[in-house]
Design a protein around this motif. Sequence first.
Motif, PDB file in Angstrom:
ATOM      1  N   ASP A   1       0.840  -1.201   0.000  1.00 25.70           N
ATOM      2  CA  ASP A   1       0.000   0.000   0.000  1.00 25.70           C
ATOM      3  C   ASP A   1       0.879   1.257   0.000  1.00 25.70           C
ATOM      4  OD1 ASP A   1      -2.256  -1.479  -0.102  1.00 25.70           O
ATOM      5  OD2 ASP A   1      -3.099  -0.808   1.813  1.00 25.70           O
ATOM      6  N   SER A   2       2.158   1.054   0.280  1.00 28.77           N
ATOM      7  CA  SER A   2       3.141   2.142   0.163  1.00 28.77           C
ATOM      8  C   SER A   2       3.195   2.681  -1.263  1.00 28.77           C
ATOM      9  CB  SER A   2       4.519   1.616   0.566  1.00 28.77           C
ATOM     10  OG  SER A   2       4.742   0.328   0.009  1.00 28.77           O
ATOM     11  N   ASP A   3       2.781   1.865  -2.225  1.00 32.31           N
ATOM     12  CA  ASP A   3       2.797   2.261  -3.638  1.00 32.31           C
ATOM     13  C   ASP A   3       1.405   2.553  -4.188  1.00 32.31           C
ATOM     14  OD1 ASP A   3       5.492   2.066  -3.894  1.00 32.31           O
ATOM     15  OD2 ASP A   3       5.492   0.053  -4.775  1.00 32.31           O
ATOM     16  N   LEU A   4       0.393   2.610  -3.341  1.00 27.65           N
ATOM     17  CA  LEU A   4      -0.967   2.830  -3.856  1.00 27.65           C
ATOM     18  C   LEU A   4      -1.009   4.097  -4.706  1.00 27.65           C
ATOM     19  CD1 LEU A   4      -3.501   1.984  -0.989  1.00 27.65           C
ATOM     20  CD2 LEU A   4      -3.259   0.819  -3.187  1.00 27.65           C
ATOM     21  N   PRO A   5      -1.710   4.048  -5.837  1.00 29.26           N
ATOM     22  CA  PRO A   5      -1.818   5.238  -6.667  1.00 29.26           C
ATOM     23  C   PRO A   5      -2.506   6.400  -5.922  1.00 29.26           C
ATOM     24  CG  PRO A   5      -2.988   3.375  -7.673  1.00 29.26           C
ATOM     25  CD  PRO A   5      -2.422   2.900  -6.381  1.00 29.26           C
ATOM     26  N   ILE A   6      -2.368   7.562  -6.460  1.00 27.84           N
ATOM     27  CA  ILE A   6      -3.031   8.804  -6.026  1.00 27.84           C
ATOM     28  C   ILE A   6      -2.455   9.369  -4.729  1.00 27.84           C
ATOM     29  CG2 ILE A   6      -5.202   9.999  -5.524  1.00 27.84           C
ATOM     30  CD1 ILE A   6      -6.627   7.829  -7.168  1.00 27.84           C
ATOM     31  N   ALA A   7      -2.416   8.571  -3.635  1.00 28.50           N
ATOM     32  CA  ALA A   7      -1.984   9.152  -2.369  1.00 28.50           C
ATOM     33  C   ALA A   7      -0.756   8.468  -1.760  1.00 28.50           C
ATOM     34  CB  ALA A   7      -3.131   9.153  -1.366  1.00 28.50           C
ATOM     35  N   GLY A   8      -0.323   7.333  -2.329  1.00 27.97           N
ATOM     36  CA  GLY A   8       0.914   6.704  -1.856  1.00 27.97           C
ATOM     37  C   GLY A   8       0.877   6.184  -0.435  1.00 27.97           C
ATOM     38  N   SER A   9      -0.320   5.926   0.089  1.00 30.01           N
ATOM     39  CA  SER A   9      -0.405   5.328   1.425  1.00 30.01           C
ATOM     40  C   SER A   9      -1.731   4.591   1.555  1.00 30.01           C
ATOM     41  CB  SER A   9      -0.286   6.383   2.533  1.00 30.01           C
ATOM     42  OG  SER A   9      -1.528   7.022   2.757  1.00 30.01           O
ATOM     43  N   VAL A  10      -1.861   3.878   2.646  1.00 27.95           N
ATOM     44  CA  VAL A  10      -3.081   3.115   2.922  1.00 27.95           C
ATOM     45  C   VAL A  10      -4.310   4.033   2.924  1.00 27.95           C
ATOM     46  CG1 VAL A  10      -2.909   3.325   5.447  1.00 27.95           C
ATOM     47  CG2 VAL A  10      -4.009   1.299   4.456  1.00 27.95           C
ATOM     48  N   LYS A  11      -4.078   5.353   3.172  1.00 28.99           N
ATOM     49  CA  LYS A  11      -5.186   6.309   3.192  1.00 28.99           C
ATOM     50  C   LYS A  11      -5.874   6.432   1.834  1.00 28.99           C
ATOM     51  CE  LYS A  11      -4.288   7.702   7.471  1.00 28.99           C
ATOM     52  NZ  LYS A  11      -2.946   7.146   7.695  1.00 28.99           N
ATOM     53  N   ALA A  12      -5.202   5.953   0.787  1.00 30.38           N
ATOM     54  CA  ALA A  12      -5.840   5.974  -0.529  1.00 30.38           C
ATOM     55  C   ALA A  12      -7.017   4.990  -0.563  1.00 30.38           C
ATOM     56  CB  ALA A  12      -4.836   5.631  -1.623  1.00 30.38           C
ATOM     57  N   ARG A  13      -7.129   4.137   0.449  1.00 32.67           N
ATOM     58  CA  ARG A  13      -8.318   3.268   0.546  1.00 32.67           C
ATOM     59  C   ARG A  13      -9.450   4.023   1.247  1.00 32.67           C
ATOM     60  NH1 ARG A  13      -6.995  -1.885  -0.820  1.00 32.67           N
ATOM     61  NH2 ARG A  13      -4.771  -2.352  -0.785  1.00 32.67           N
ATOM     62  N   GLY A  14      -9.271   4.267   2.555  1.00 35.42           N
ATOM     63  CA  GLY A  14     -10.354   4.860   3.339  1.00 35.42           C
ATOM     64  C   GLY A  14     -10.640   6.312   2.997  1.00 35.42           C
ATOM     65  N   GLY A  15      -9.586   7.116   2.907  1.00 35.99           N
ATOM     66  CA  GLY A  15      -9.758   8.550   2.699  1.00 35.99           C
ATOM     67  C   GLY A  15     -10.457   8.843   1.391  1.00 35.99           C
ATOM     68  N   ILE A  16      -9.958   8.248   0.331  1.00 38.58           N
ATOM     69  CA  ILE A  16     -10.557   8.500  -0.982  1.00 38.58           C
ATOM     70  C   ILE A  16     -11.984   7.956  -1.018  1.00 38.58           C
ATOM     71  CG2 ILE A  16     -10.427   7.827  -3.429  1.00 38.58           C
ATOM     72  CD1 ILE A  16      -7.396   8.330  -3.197  1.00 38.58           C
ATOM     73  N   TYR A  17     -12.178   6.791  -0.421  1.00 39.29           N
ATOM     74  CA  TYR A  17     -13.526   6.220  -0.410  1.00 39.29           C
ATOM     75  C   TYR A  17     -14.534   7.181   0.228  1.00 39.29           C
ATOM     76  CZ  TYR A  17     -17.621   3.631   0.819  1.00 39.29           C
ATOM     77  OH  TYR A  17     -18.932   3.267   0.960  1.00 39.29           O
ATOM     78  N   GLU A  18     -14.167   7.754   1.361  1.00 37.83           N
ATOM     79  CA  GLU A  18     -15.123   8.636   2.044  1.00 37.83           C
ATOM     80  C   GLU A  18     -15.451   9.878   1.212  1.00 37.83           C
ATOM     81  OE1 GLU A  18     -14.987   9.054   6.222  1.00 37.83           O
ATOM     82  OE2 GLU A  18     -16.483  10.640   6.211  1.00 37.83           O
ATOM     83  N   VAL A  19     -14.456  10.422   0.520  1.00 36.16           N
ATOM     84  CA  VAL A  19     -14.713  11.594  -0.322  1.00 36.16           C
ATOM     85  C   VAL A  19     -15.645  11.211  -1.483  1.00 36.16           C
ATOM     86  CG1 VAL A  19     -13.678  13.284  -1.883  1.00 36.16           C
ATOM     87  CG2 VAL A  19     -12.540  12.723   0.284  1.00 36.16           C
ATOM     88  N   LEU A  20     -15.395  10.058  -2.077  1.00 37.36           N
ATOM     89  CA  LEU A  20     -16.244   9.611  -3.187  1.00 37.36           C
ATOM     90  C   LEU A  20     -17.685   9.424  -2.718  1.00 37.36           C
ATOM     91  CD1 LEU A  20     -13.884   7.024  -4.944  1.00 37.36           C
ATOM     92  CD2 LEU A  20     -14.278   9.422  -5.572  1.00 37.36           C
ATOM     93  N   LYS A  21     -17.821   8.827  -1.542  1.00 33.24           N
ATOM     94  CA  LYS A  21     -19.169   8.585  -1.024  1.00 33.24           C
ATOM     95  C   LYS A  21     -19.900   9.918  -0.797  1.00 33.24           C
ATOM     96  CE  LYS A  21     -21.969   6.133   2.332  1.00 33.24           C
ATOM     97  NZ  LYS A  21     -22.894   7.234   2.496  1.00 33.24           N
ATOM     98  N   HIS A  22     -19.180  10.867  -0.242  1.00 31.91           N
ATOM     99  CA  HIS A  22     -19.792  12.180   0.003  1.00 31.91           C
ATOM    100  C   HIS A  22     -20.200  12.828  -1.328  1.00 31.91           C
ATOM    101  CE1 HIS A  22     -20.721  16.005   1.718  1.00 31.91           C
ATOM    102  NE2 HIS A  22     -19.716  16.618   1.109  1.00 31.91           N
TER     103      HIS A  22
END
Length: 439
Positions: free
Chosen positions: A106-127
């Motif tokens: 998850d250190s290489d996750l696209p967009i945010a480069g951290s595990v936060k690209a899972r939860g953080g991005i998800y919450e913004v999309l949901k909103h």
Amino acid sequence: MDDRFQKYINAIPAVADAAALRETFWLNDRMVPAERQQITAVTPAQIEDARARLERFAPYIERVFPETAENHGLIESELAEIPAMKDYLNNQFAAHITGRLMLKKDSDLPIAGSVKARGGIYEVLKHAEDLAFEVGMLRPEDDYSILAEERFRSFFGRHTVQVGSTGNLGLSIGIMSAKLGFKVIVHMSADAKQWKKDLLRSRGVTVVEYQDDYCAAVEQGRKNSDLDPMSYFVDDENSVNLFMGYAVAGKRLAAQLEAQNIPVDQDHPLFVYIPCGIGGAPGGVTYGLKQVFGDHVHCFFTEPTQACCMMLGMATGLHDGVSVRDFDISGKTDADGLAVGRPSAFVGRVVEPMLSGIATIDDHRLYDLMRALLDTENTFIEPSSCAAFAALIRPADLETYIRAQGLEDKMSQATHIAWATGGRMVPPEMREEYLHTGL
Ligand SMILES: *Cc1c(COP(=O)(O)O)cnc(C)c1O
């Protein structure tokens, strides 16, 4: 120290270790078999809902973040075996890893480069989806790539998203919200690294800096947001949405294991180690994995000795009723992503019946582990991520757990996964600095 807390030091060895600033390994004596885990705060249907939502957004994500094209707009990372790191841990720490050791990158996750690209991005999309549904601009069956159109950006531009962060959550929320067109305000604690603030400002995000810790930044952010009816606050201390964004990782990981022909069953246990700050990321991933693998997966959180808030919250049973400061622990750590003094209000309670344990680790070791992973596997992850190895380097405690579970003769068929939670966005000059820290 307040007398109320002394009794926990007297009664619980791991709490005594923590208060003395020693590394420790707490084993969870409240863990029960899957069929007896009665969890009501969250449900598996919520994970499915999150999974489906991320799928709806995939065409949009692919369109606006071409780096996600490989996975067709799903934000996902590689699962890689790291045999040379396994040898290093076995030699350097007598780790006694006989099965397979893997890194979830998850250190290489696209967009945010951290595990936060899972939860953080998800919450913004949901909103964003909630808002667009409400005014009838979007329906679930639409091709969501239309969200890149100017009419959506100007619609979202009337709304604000705010968040308190030690850095990485701010990055993921900030980048995603700005891309959709939202106004964004990120409230950064004193621990946040300068380059993260600079990067956000370059994307048009307003960064407010505090000379105080994470809880203070969250507090101010929440207050600020509450004053503005057009503002939405991403509440890391309580958010079920964030949690669900992380939980989607469970089924995705199962598919990756299957694709690599790696069994997980009674004879092939899976051990997963995840760095913990406030608890949302490791808690969500754990909940997601437990839904898939039940008792065959053994999940551990890992924390810095100076910010072991989840360990204190769970071991004492006080959860968010306790802060590291109550035990005269500073909350200050080089592991900026984990610099949290008080655990989430609900994660500890949700994972209480399913979490195996929590190991803590001193900051100075993080740099050695970071250099070792780079030397052995040519893989860079940030210091916070290196906490993932905290349990594996305490083989005696891990053995105690393995014996208690009756897994001694299964361990040569086990798979261990260290969850690398951040790294890709760290600028080259910071990497260079990290590589020379503590030498
Ligand atoms: C945020 C973060 C974590 C832990 O996530 P929490 O939800 O705060 O527990 C772990 N590693 C890194 C690099 C992070 O940024």
